[in-house]
Design an enzyme around this catalytic site. Structure first.
Site, mmCIF file in Angstrom:
data_model
loop_
_atom_site.group_PDB
_atom_site.id
_atom_site.type_symbol
_atom_site.label_atom_id
_atom_site.label_comp_id
_atom_site.label_asym_id
_atom_site.label_seq_id
_atom_site.Cartn_x
_atom_site.Cartn_y
_atom_site.Cartn_z
ATOM 1 N N CYS A 108 -15.937 61.695 -72.383
ATOM 2 C CA CYS A 108 -16.427 62.158 -73.683
ATOM 3 C C CYS A 108 -15.196 62.491 -74.495
ATOM 4 O O CYS A 108 -14.513 63.485 -74.224
ATOM 5 C CB CYS A 108 -17.331 63.386 -73.572
ATOM 6 N N CYS A 111 -15.738 65.982 -76.688
ATOM 7 C CA CYS A 111 -15.833 67.299 -76.050
ATOM 8 C C CYS A 111 -16.031 67.110 -74.561
ATOM 9 O O CYS A 111 -15.095 66.755 -73.863
ATOM 10 C CB CYS A 111 -16.927 68.145 -76.690
ATOM 11 N N SER A 112 -17.227 67.320 -74.049
ATOM 12 C CA SER A 112 -17.402 67.243 -72.601
ATOM 13 C C SER A 112 -18.808 66.790 -72.237
ATOM 14 O O SER A 112 -19.350 67.199 -71.228
ATOM 15 C CB SER A 112 -17.119 68.602 -71.980
ATOM 16 N N CYS A 113 -19.420 65.952 -73.067
ATOM 17 C CA CYS A 113 -20.776 65.484 -72.777
ATOM 18 C C CYS A 113 -20.773 64.751 -71.440
ATOM 19 O O CYS A 113 -19.854 63.987 -71.139
ATOM 20 C CB CYS A 113 -21.278 64.564 -73.881
HETATM 21 FE FE FE Z 1 -19.017 65.877 -75.480
#
Ligand code: FE
Length: 209
Positions: A108, A111-113
Site C-alpha cells: 500500500c 498508507c497500510s491498507c
Molecule cells: Fe493504505
C-alpha cells in the site's frame, strides 16, 4: 527531557497513533457507544482468531479444489465467506494468482491498507515507508532482500492496495505436495507467501536452510 533529535524511544509515552486510539476509545466509552470490554474483545480477536491462518485455509482449498479457485479469483469476499470467514461489506478483495511466469506482490503505497480479514494485522515492515516506496520502484531488489530471487523471465506484478480494494496473493502449490491434506497444505502457507514476499516451501528433511 533532552531536546535531541531522538523522538522514537520513549516507552513510557504512547506514540501519536496510540494516543489517538486511546483518546478515541475514551471518547466512545464516555458517549456510551462502546465498552472497554468490547475493545478488549476485538483486540483479542485480532491476536488469536484473525490472522494468516485464515488466508492459508483459503489458499489450501484453492489448491485442491479447482472450481473453488475459480470462484475465489472471480469474487474474493464471496469465496472466503464460503469457508466461514467473515468479510466486511464495502471493501473488495482481489486474489491474484502466481503463475510459473508471473509473480505477484502487494503493497500500500499511501498508507497500510491490507487484507486484514484474511491475514490479520500487517507486519511492521509492510507499513514502513521504504517498503511502500521501494516495492513499486525496484520490486526485484526488495524481493531479493526478502530472500526471494526471481529469474528474469518471471514478471513481477505489484498491486497497490487502497481502502476500497485489498489484494491477496494466491501462491503456487509447491511440487512434492501431491496427496497432502488441506490441513498439511495450509501449514506451509505463511503470511509472507500471501503478501508475495515469499513462496511456500516444504520443510527440508535435511535442514537445508
Ligand atoms: Fe493504505
Amino acid at each position: 527531557m533532552s531536546h535531541d533529535h531522538d523522538h522514537d524511544h520513549h516507552p513510557e509515552a504512547p506514540s501519536p497513533v496510540e494516543a489517538r486510539a486511546l483518546a478515541l476509545e475514551s471518547l466512545l466509552v464516555e458517549k456510551g457507544l462502546l465498552t472497554s470490554e468490547e475493545v478488549d474483545r476485538i483486540v483479542s480477536m485480532y491476536e488469536h482468531d484473525i490472522g494468516p491462518m485464515l488466508g492459508a485455509r483459503v489458499v489450501a482449498r484453492a489448491w485442491v479444489d479447482g472450481p473453488y479457485k475459480e470462484r475465489l479469483l472471480a469474487d474474493g469476499p464471496a469465496a472466503v465467506k464460503e469457508l466461514g470467514i467473515s468479510y466486511p461489506d464495502g471493501t473488495q478483495l482481489v486474489v491474484v494468482e502466481n503463475q510459473p511466469e508471473v509473480h505477484n506482490v502487494i503493497v500500500c503505497t499511501l498508507c497500510s491498507c491490507y487484507p486484514w480479514p484474511v491475514l490479520g494485522l500487517p507486519p511492521t515492515w509492510y507499513k514502513s515507508p521504504p517498503y511502500r516506496s521501494r516495492m513499486v520502484r525496484e520490486p526485484r531488489t526488495v524481493l531479493e532482500e526478502f530472500d526471494l530471487t526471481l529469474p528474469d523471465e518471471v514478471a513481477v506484478n505489484v498491486w497497490d492496495s487502497s481502502s476500497d480494494v485489498r489484494y491477496m496473493v494466491l501462491p503456487q502449490r509447491p511440487q512434492g505436495t501431491e496427496g497432502w491434506t488441506e490441513e498439511q497444505l495450509a501449514g506451509i502457507v505463511t503470511r509472507d507467501c500471501m503478501i508475495g514476499v515469499a513462496r511456500p516451501r516444504i520443510p527440508a528433511e535435511s535442514g537445508a536452510r
